[in-house]
Design a protein around this motif. Structure first.
Motif, PDB file in Angstrom:
ATOM      1  N   GLU A 227      -1.167  -0.186  10.574  1.00 25.43           N
ATOM      2  CA  GLU A 227      -1.274   1.244  10.339  1.00 25.43           C
ATOM      3  C   GLU A 227      -0.020   1.781   9.655  1.00 25.43           C
ATOM      4  O   GLU A 227       1.013   1.122   9.635  1.00 25.43           O
ATOM      5  N   SER A 228      -0.157   2.997   9.170  1.00 25.93           N
ATOM      6  CA  SER A 228       0.969   3.638   8.531  1.00 25.93           C
ATOM      7  C   SER A 228       2.131   3.804   9.520  1.00 25.93           C
ATOM      8  O   SER A 228       1.925   4.141  10.680  1.00 25.93           O
ATOM      9  N   GLY A 229       3.333   3.519   9.048  1.00 23.08           N
ATOM     10  CA  GLY A 229       4.521   3.752   9.855  1.00 23.08           C
ATOM     11  C   GLY A 229       4.830   2.683  10.879  1.00 23.08           C
ATOM     12  O   GLY A 229       5.695   2.854  11.733  1.00 23.08           O
ATOM     13  N   ASN A 254       4.402   1.347  -5.299  1.00 23.08           N
ATOM     14  CA  ASN A 254       3.328   1.881  -4.475  1.00 23.08           C
ATOM     15  C   ASN A 254       2.079   2.057  -5.340  1.00 23.08           C
ATOM     16  O   ASN A 254       2.052   2.890  -6.226  1.00 23.08           O
ATOM     17  N   ASP A 297       2.994  -2.061  -2.327  1.00 21.24           N
ATOM     18  CA  ASP A 297       2.565  -1.251  -1.190  1.00 21.24           C
ATOM     19  C   ASP A 297       1.182  -0.680  -1.471  1.00 21.24           C
ATOM     20  O   ASP A 297       0.848  -0.410  -2.616  1.00 21.24           O
ATOM     21  N   GLU A 298       0.408  -0.486  -0.417  1.00 25.31           N
ATOM     22  CA  GLU A 298      -0.953   0.041  -0.530  1.00 25.31           C
ATOM     23  C   GLU A 298      -1.758  -0.743  -1.558  1.00 25.31           C
ATOM     24  O   GLU A 298      -2.392  -0.191  -2.445  1.00 25.31           O
ATOM     25  N   THR A 338      -0.794  -3.202   3.251  1.00 27.62           N
ATOM     26  CA  THR A 338      -1.908  -2.253   3.263  1.00 27.62           C
ATOM     27  C   THR A 338      -2.237  -1.835   4.685  1.00 27.62           C
ATOM     28  O   THR A 338      -1.987  -2.586   5.625  1.00 27.62           O
ATOM     29  N   ASN A 339      -2.780  -0.607   4.804  1.00 25.40           N
ATOM     30  CA  ASN A 339      -3.298  -0.234   6.110  1.00 25.40           C
ATOM     31  C   ASN A 339      -4.831  -0.218   6.072  1.00 25.40           C
ATOM     32  O   ASN A 339      -5.483   0.237   6.988  1.00 25.40           O
ATOM     33  N   ARG A 415       7.404   5.663  12.151  1.00 23.57           N
ATOM     34  CA  ARG A 415       7.903   6.690  11.244  1.00 23.57           C
ATOM     35  C   ARG A 415       7.848   8.061  11.907  1.00 23.57           C
ATOM     36  O   ARG A 415       8.782   8.848  11.823  1.00 23.57           O
TER      37      ARG A 415
END
Ligand SMILES: Nc1ncnc2c1ncn2[C@@H]1O[C@H](COP(=O)(O)OP(=O)(O)OP(=O)(O)O)[C@@H](O)[C@H]1O
Ligand SMILES: [Mg+2]
Length: 518
Positions: A227-229, A254, A297-298, A338-339, A415
């Motif tokens: 997940e993010s963060g 990104n 990223d992503e 990636t999330n 984060r």
């Protein structure tokens, strides 16, 4: 006659003992031994055949008097021919005249053109009583050769060879140990010097740590999931720092934040005139990252057309700049993050399955904070120390405050925590941060609060003033401390922004953001 032979043999052993100082270069020292045998004892051809660990076959490792082609033909099954027999039985074998020996395969075909009678002597190379290879020699002599003596002498040489090999194996094992130790020391060092380290001793994070240390020294592509963060970018950076590429660039791209039509030229670069606006040649991020690491990223947001191009770089290490047909080489390690669930994207046709498999060589999962709540206190302390230093404040959390933080689910993961701690350090009026100061900033009330019916409209609700302050703080953070930009984003005038920075005592936040973004 006999004493002459003995003298030659002694001279031979003495020459071999001179090779011992080169023992750590196994191939060279084995080569030297064969050369000495050939020179001193006029043995025509000699080979050392060893088991290739990857194929399980006996392969000629070093040879004297064989061409490279002849040598490459010398691959035996463990039970094939004379060499196989010697290996299997761990016994010497003598063929007085190879023309009369049906077992003799002459795989290397090096003996084809010779008309003379050739004798063949082979002895096993034994280590702790087990065959690890075979030493073969060809002699050109006739009847005067005493085979028994030959076998006895070659057995001594084979014992020496086994010792060389054993020494090398032990040495390699030591080196491997040192290498591993070195990786973990480097890791500790980068921890201390750059603050690039993973806080958290939960089982889940210990496993992540273990995997990082394992994959870092290789050049394998790594796919960071989570997940993010949760720390994916941090992990990517640590992997780079622990690799041999650490002195070369670590470049982040990104894939979601760059418009599709610009992403290709961003990654691969372009030549002057490749498109309108390309008024000069520009190398892409792949070239910038040469010998280093490219962090994508992503990756789930990478457009399909670019997925094909990335696949090509991963497979063939080749690419072209836009507007150029010159093929360029890329020596770049890819770390992707990636999330998203790439497997599902692949099923839906939004992600190329072949690229997915290519990226998925070493998937590494960063677990969400709510699944490792035991890490929360140490992370809180970590960020508190870090932020306190930045703002030159000395703060602590009350027990209740810590309990609230530990109970919380942290949808934005680490984060969110980092941002929250910074915010609290700025907001706190006392040295001790209380639960009441925290609650307004937790996006979802913790389970306990929800169950007890608190945290709704009552004391937990944020005041209008603190909401305004936090909106202003977020905008300043996003604008890197540039006030007029933050003002524009919020649709207020720079003057109004200046007034609020003063009102909420945000001067230090502005200063810190500007330093960070310099
Ligand atoms: N275990 C950890 N120990 C110390 N700091 C951490 C840890 N995990 C994350 N952080 C810090 O938290 C912040 C967010 O982490 P990071 O940017 O690596 O997350 P991410 O998974 O890449 O997020 P996103 O998916 O949004 O890009 C960073 O400042 C990072 O240094
Ligand atoms: Mg990230």
């Amino acid at each position: 006659m006999a004493s002459k032979t003995v003298n030659l043999q002694l001279a031979c052993l003495s020459a071999i003992s001179g090779v011992i100082d080169k023992a750590l270069d196994l191939e060279q020292s084995l080569q030297d031994i064969l050369r000495i045998l050939a020179e001193k004892l006029s043995m025509k051809r000699a080979t050392i055949t060893l088991v290739d660990r990857s194929t399980g076959k006996l392969v000629i490792s070093v040879s004297q008097g064989l061409s490279a082609e002849e040598k490459s033909r010398g691959v035996y099954g463990l039970d094939e021919g004379v060499t196989g027999l010697i290996f299997q039985t761990a016994q010497p074998y003598v063929v007085p005249d190879i023309r009369k020996e049906p077992l003799f395969l002459d795989k290397t075909q090096s003996r084809k053109i010779e008309r003379d009678r050739i004798s063949f002597v082979g002895v096993p190379i034994l280590l702790h009583g087990q065959a690890i290879g075979v030493l073969n020699v060809d002699r050109l002599f006739g009847d005067e050769v005493d085979y028994e003596e030959d076998v006895a002498f070659l057995t001594v040489v084979a014992t020496l060879i086994a010792q060389f090999m054993s020494l090398n194996q032990k040495f390699e094992a030591k080196v491997e140990n040192l290498r591993r130790e070195n990786v973990s020391l480097k890791y500790k060092l980068s921890q201390e010097t750059q603050g690039l380290y993973i806080v958290g001793k939960s089982l889940a994070m210990a496993e992540v740590q273990r995997q990082i240390e394992k994959v870092a020294p290789t050049r394998a592509t790594v796919l960071l999931l989570g997940e993010s963060g949760t720390g994916k970018t941090l992990i990517g950076r640590i992997i780079h720092d622990l690799s041999e590429r650490k002195d070369f660039p670590f470049i982040k791209v990104n894939c979601a934040s760059i418009p599709e039509n610009l992403l290709e030229s961003e990654l691969f670069g372009y030549e002057k005139g490749a498109f309108t606006g390309a008024d000069q040649t520009k190398p892409g991020r792949f070239e910038e990252a040469n010998k280093g690491t490219l962090f994508l990223d992503e990756i789930g947001e990478l457009p399909l057309g670019l997925q094909a191009k990335l696949l090509r770089v991963l497979q063939d290490k080749e690419f072209e700049r836009l507007g150029s047909n010159k093929t360029r080489q890329a020596d770049v390690r890819i770390i992707a993050a990636t999330n998203k669930d790439l497997a599902t994207l692949a099923e839906e046709g939004a992600f190329r399955p072949d690229l997915y498999y290519r990226l998925n060589v070493f998937p590494l999962n960063a677990p969400p904070l709510r699944e490792r709540k035991e890490d929360i206190p140490s992370l809180i302390i970590h960020f508190l120390n870090k932020v306190s230093k930045e703002y030159a404040r000395k703060l602590t959390f009350s027990t209740e405050a810590l309990a609230v933080l530990k109970e919380y689910d942290w949808p934005g993961n680490v984060r969110e925590m980092e941002n929250l701690v910074e915010r609290l350090v700025i907001l706190a009026e006392n040295e001790r941060i209380d639960a009441d100061l925290i609650r307004p900033y937790l996006t979802i009330p913790s389970r306990e609060d929800a169950l007890s019916g608190e945290g709704g409209e009552g004391e937990g609700a944020p005041s209008l003033k603190s909401l305004e302050k936090s909106v202003i703080m977020d905008a300043l953070r996003r604008s890197g401390g540039i006030q007029h930009r933050a003002a524009k984003e919020l649709g207020i005038t720079p003057r109004q922004m200046g007034y609020r920075v003063k009102k909420f005592n945000l001067e230090s936040l502005v200063a810190v953001q500007r330093v960070k973004n310099r």
